[in-house]
Design a protein around this motif. Structure first.
Motif, PDB file in Angstrom:
ATOM      1  N   ASN A 206     -12.725   2.706  11.839  1.00 37.65           N
ATOM      2  CA  ASN A 206     -13.916   1.886  11.604  1.00 37.65           C
ATOM      3  C   ASN A 206     -13.907   0.590  12.424  1.00 37.65           C
ATOM      4  O   ASN A 206     -14.655  -0.347  12.131  1.00 37.65           O
ATOM      5  N   GLY A 207     -13.034   0.542  13.432  1.00 37.57           N
ATOM      6  CA  GLY A 207     -13.067  -0.554  14.391  1.00 37.57           C
ATOM      7  C   GLY A 207     -12.254  -1.784  14.054  1.00 37.57           C
ATOM      8  O   GLY A 207     -12.363  -2.798  14.747  1.00 37.57           O
ATOM      9  N   VAL A 208     -11.421  -1.729  13.014  1.00 34.91           N
ATOM     10  CA  VAL A 208     -10.601  -2.879  12.640  1.00 34.91           C
ATOM     11  C   VAL A 208      -9.127  -2.501  12.777  1.00 34.91           C
ATOM     12  O   VAL A 208      -8.671  -1.528  12.180  1.00 34.91           O
ATOM     13  N   PHE A 209      -8.403  -3.301  13.536  1.00 34.59           N
ATOM     14  CA  PHE A 209      -7.009  -2.965  13.829  1.00 34.59           C
ATOM     15  C   PHE A 209      -6.072  -3.964  13.166  1.00 34.59           C
ATOM     16  O   PHE A 209      -6.144  -5.170  13.417  1.00 34.59           O
ATOM     17  N   ILE A 210      -5.205  -3.451  12.278  1.00 36.46           N
ATOM     18  CA  ILE A 210      -4.223  -4.276  11.586  1.00 36.46           C
ATOM     19  C   ILE A 210      -2.830  -3.738  11.935  1.00 36.46           C
ATOM     20  O   ILE A 210      -2.690  -2.864  12.783  1.00 36.46           O
ATOM     21  N   ALA A 211      -1.799  -4.272  11.283  1.00 38.41           N
ATOM     22  CA  ALA A 211      -0.426  -3.901  11.615  1.00 38.41           C
ATOM     23  C   ALA A 211       0.289  -3.306  10.412  1.00 38.41           C
ATOM     24  O   ALA A 211      -0.078  -3.550   9.261  1.00 38.41           O
ATOM     25  N   GLY A 212       1.325  -2.539  10.714  1.00 37.11           N
ATOM     26  CA  GLY A 212       2.115  -1.904   9.671  1.00 37.11           C
ATOM     27  C   GLY A 212       3.326  -2.720   9.264  1.00 37.11           C
ATOM     28  O   GLY A 212       3.512  -3.869   9.688  1.00 37.11           O
ATOM     29  N   PRO A 213       4.193  -2.140   8.430  1.00 36.84           N
ATOM     30  CA  PRO A 213       5.366  -2.854   7.923  1.00 36.84           C
ATOM     31  C   PRO A 213       6.447  -2.994   8.995  1.00 36.84           C
ATOM     32  O   PRO A 213       6.461  -2.267   9.991  1.00 36.84           O
ATOM     33  N   MET A 214       7.366  -3.942   8.774  1.00 36.23           N
ATOM     34  CA  MET A 214       8.490  -4.144   9.688  1.00 36.23           C
ATOM     35  C   MET A 214       9.837  -4.062   8.971  1.00 36.23           C
ATOM     36  O   MET A 214      10.863  -3.901   9.620  1.00 36.23           O
ATOM     37  N   LEU A 215       9.838  -4.199   7.654  1.00 36.98           N
ATOM     38  CA  LEU A 215      11.088  -4.189   6.902  1.00 36.98           C
ATOM     39  C   LEU A 215      11.162  -2.988   5.973  1.00 36.98           C
ATOM     40  O   LEU A 215      10.232  -2.726   5.205  1.00 36.98           O
ATOM     41  N   LYS A 216      12.247  -2.269   6.026  1.00 34.36           N
ATOM     42  CA  LYS A 216      12.450  -1.125   5.134  1.00 34.36           C
ATOM     43  C   LYS A 216      12.957  -1.557   3.770  1.00 34.36           C
ATOM     44  O   LYS A 216      12.961  -0.756   2.829  1.00 34.36           O
ATOM     45  N   SER A 217      13.388  -2.806   3.653  1.00 30.94           N
ATOM     46  CA  SER A 217      13.918  -3.306   2.390  1.00 30.94           C
ATOM     47  C   SER A 217      12.821  -3.664   1.392  1.00 30.94           C
ATOM     48  O   SER A 217      13.110  -4.034   0.253  1.00 30.94           O
ATOM     49  N   ILE A 218      11.565  -3.576   1.830  1.00 33.16           N
ATOM     50  CA  ILE A 218      10.420  -3.862   0.974  1.00 33.16           C
ATOM     51  C   ILE A 218       9.609  -2.578   0.825  1.00 33.16           C
ATOM     52  O   ILE A 218       9.497  -1.806   1.777  1.00 33.16           O
ATOM     53  N   PRO A 219       9.032  -2.315  -0.355  1.00 34.51           N
ATOM     54  CA  PRO A 219       8.166  -1.139  -0.496  1.00 34.51           C
ATOM     55  C   PRO A 219       7.066  -1.135   0.556  1.00 34.51           C
ATOM     56  O   PRO A 219       6.735  -2.193   1.126  1.00 34.51           O
ATOM     57  N   PRO A 220       6.485   0.027   0.868  1.00 33.46           N
ATOM     58  CA  PRO A 220       5.505   0.142   1.953  1.00 33.46           C
ATOM     59  C   PRO A 220       4.403  -0.918   1.869  1.00 33.46           C
ATOM     60  O   PRO A 220       3.861  -1.194   0.797  1.00 33.46           O
ATOM     61  N   TYR A 221       4.077  -1.498   3.028  1.00 35.81           N
ATOM     62  CA  TYR A 221       3.075  -2.564   3.061  1.00 35.81           C
ATOM     63  C   TYR A 221       2.368  -2.579   4.402  1.00 35.81           C
ATOM     64  O   TYR A 221       2.807  -1.949   5.368  1.00 35.81           O
ATOM     65  N   ALA A 222       1.251  -3.306   4.443  1.00 29.77           N
ATOM     66  CA  ALA A 222       0.489  -3.487   5.680  1.00 29.77           C
ATOM     67  C   ALA A 222       0.244  -4.975   5.885  1.00 29.77           C
ATOM     68  O   ALA A 222       0.290  -5.766   4.934  1.00 29.77           O
ATOM     69  N   ARG A 223      -0.038  -5.355   7.155  1.00 28.56           N
ATOM     70  CA  ARG A 223      -0.212  -6.766   7.489  1.00 28.56           C
ATOM     71  C   ARG A 223      -1.552  -6.987   8.182  1.00 28.56           C
ATOM     72  O   ARG A 223      -1.876  -6.302   9.153  1.00 28.56           O
TER      73      ARG A 223
ATOM     74  N   VAL B 221       0.855  -1.185   0.000  1.00 27.12           N
ATOM     75  CA  VAL B 221       0.000   0.000   0.000  1.00 27.12           C
ATOM     76  C   VAL B 221       0.890   1.233   0.000  1.00 27.12           C
ATOM     77  O   VAL B 221       1.973   1.232   0.587  1.00 27.12           O
ATOM     78  N   GLU B 222       0.429   2.276  -0.648  1.00 24.42           N
ATOM     79  CA  GLU B 222       1.246   3.483  -0.792  1.00 24.42           C
ATOM     80  C   GLU B 222       1.496   4.168   0.549  1.00 24.42           C
ATOM     81  O   GLU B 222       2.594   4.644   0.830  1.00 24.42           O
ATOM     82  N   ASN B 223       0.478   4.184   1.395  1.00 26.34           N
ATOM     83  CA  ASN B 223       0.592   4.865   2.679  1.00 26.34           C
ATOM     84  C   ASN B 223       0.021   3.968   3.778  1.00 26.34           C
ATOM     85  O   ASN B 223      -1.161   4.076   4.120  1.00 26.34           O
ATOM     86  N   PRO B 224       0.834   3.075   4.348  1.00 27.57           N
ATOM     87  CA  PRO B 224       0.312   2.154   5.360  1.00 27.57           C
ATOM     88  C   PRO B 224      -0.330   2.848   6.553  1.00 27.57           C
ATOM     89  O   PRO B 224      -1.371   2.401   7.052  1.00 27.57           O
ATOM     90  N   ALA B 225       0.256   3.937   7.011  1.00 31.71           N
ATOM     91  CA  ALA B 225      -0.280   4.638   8.184  1.00 31.71           C
ATOM     92  C   ALA B 225      -1.685   5.161   7.915  1.00 31.71           C
ATOM     93  O   ALA B 225      -2.568   5.122   8.787  1.00 31.71           O
ATOM     94  N   ASP B 226      -1.905   5.638   6.702  1.00 31.25           N
ATOM     95  CA  ASP B 226      -3.228   6.161   6.333  1.00 31.25           C
ATOM     96  C   ASP B 226      -4.260   5.034   6.319  1.00 31.25           C
ATOM     97  O   ASP B 226      -5.378   5.189   6.816  1.00 31.25           O
TER      98      ASP B 226
END
Length: 381
Positions: free
Chosen positions: A330-347, A317-322
């Protein structure tokens, strides 16, 4: 009022029965009631790992403590260890073992990929390793390692090496067979696919590794741990699994009670037990990933379905924080990226009840609907 859903890759949503177990009246850790509960949990842990000969060890701590259990009890200074890295947690395991004096030969996968079996075989043919270490699912990338294939290579080309697996993000939602795959040590934790709260380090140890630790290891010049010692914990676990109360350090009673409930739901609540739960988790994972890629056009890490975890999904995703904020609002909690060696992503995590009861709870369906709304909104901006 918005229903809140925890869809991180651990901790995860708890079932009503597991939540209820946490508010049970306190009981003594040497009482007959607790001893029976712990006995059940230990025996069911063996079923979870699919072992008849393995020795379960359940103590207070996180999954990370399992690294230290192996390091403190097995690793001597200058031991040569091959570690197959597929992400952040693999690298952290390597750092832990280095701290115990091991010489870690680390094979790094291309981010989002696995290390080819041929590359591992070449290493095994050239060097003598005390242990071969891997993470079945690295939570930072959602890469699923071929544990069975790697273990077969070790058995063929380096049979004296111990096979060690970090199963924190895999046990309970991925196929894993401790005995049939000739695993010597596997660690996991309570708060992921097992479906219990955080706070329990859960390990399985083979007879071969126990023999080495108890009878063969030379610790003359090695600093070892008092609390983490297999020699301290093994008699406790053996006694409890026989239904006899025993004491070394006070166990987390309420957490053991919740683990007992979670394991029964995982193993006995459906006609085919664990296999059925794992199949359901895979079905939910496949549906979610197909919706994201085919309907929303999103790309995942990894892209090869053969090496993609079933307990979480990682999406570029272009902006994981967004995205994370939108879902949280909206009540759903997910996680952000952990590796800087990969383009921005969410989990997005989908383990335990969120995976195998999605038809009723609609946890993952709800997440997908919000992701679709988010993507639609962004495309109009």
């Amino acid at each position: 009022m918005i229903k809140k859903l925890l869809l991180t890759p651990g901790p995860i949503e708890l079932t009503p029965a597991v939540r209820q177990s946490l508010v049970a009246n306190s009981i003594g850790h040497l009482s007959p009631t607790f001893t029976t509960t712990f006995q059940n949990a230990l025996n069911n842990t063996k079923r979870l790992f699919k072992t008849t000969n393995g020795q379960p060890i359940i103590i207070s701590g996180s999954g990370t403590l399992g690294w230290d259990l192996f390091g403190s009890n097995v690793v001597n200074r200058n031991d040569s260890i091959l570690l197959i890295s597929t992400g952040f947690f693999s690298d952290s395991f390597a750092s832990c073992l280095t701290g115990y004096g091991a010489k870690v030969d680390k094979l790094d996968a291309i981010p989002g990929h696995i290390v080819p079996l041929k590359t591992i075989q070449e290493k095994l043919q050239k060097n003598n390793y005390k242990a071969v270490v891997m993470t079945q699912v690295d939570t930072s990338t959602a890469v699923l390692n071929d544990v069975q294939g790697i273990s077969q290579l070790v058995k063929e080309f380096s049979p004296n090496s111990f096979v060690v697996v970090d199963g924190v993000c895999s046990i309970g939602c991925e196929v894993f067979e401790f005995d049939n795959w000739n695993i010597d040590y596997c660690l996991t934790a309570s708060q992921k696919a097992i479906g219990a709260p955080p706070g329990l380090s859960i390990s399985m140890v083979s007879p071969r590794l126990l023999k080495y630790v108890m009878n063969e290891r030379d610790t003359t010049d090695q600093v070892t741990s008092f609390y983490l010692s297999f020699k301290k914990w093994l008699p406790i676990m053996e006694s409890c699994i026989q239904g006899k109360p025993s004491y070394f350090a006070t166990p987390p009673v309420q957490l053991i009670l919740s683990l007992d409930v979670a394991l029964k739901e995982l193993l006995d609540a459906t006609p085919r037990g664990l296999d059925e739960r794992i199949e359901k988790s895979s079905k939910t994972s496949d549906w979610f990933k197909q919706q994201l890629t085919k309907e929303l056009g999103l790309k995942m890490i990894p892209q090869d379905p053969q090496y993609t975890a079933h307990g979480l999904t990682t999406i570029y995703v272009e902006n994981p924080a967004d995205l994370i904020k939108f879902l949280a609002d909206n009540g759903v909690f997910i996680a952000g990226p952990m590796l800087k060696s990969i383009p921005p992503y969410a989990r997005v995590g989908h383990m335990g009840v969120s995976a195998w009861d999605n038809d009723n709870n609609q946890h993952i369906t709800r997440c997908y609907e919000l992701l679709r709304e988010y993507c639609t909104t962004k495309s109009k901006v």
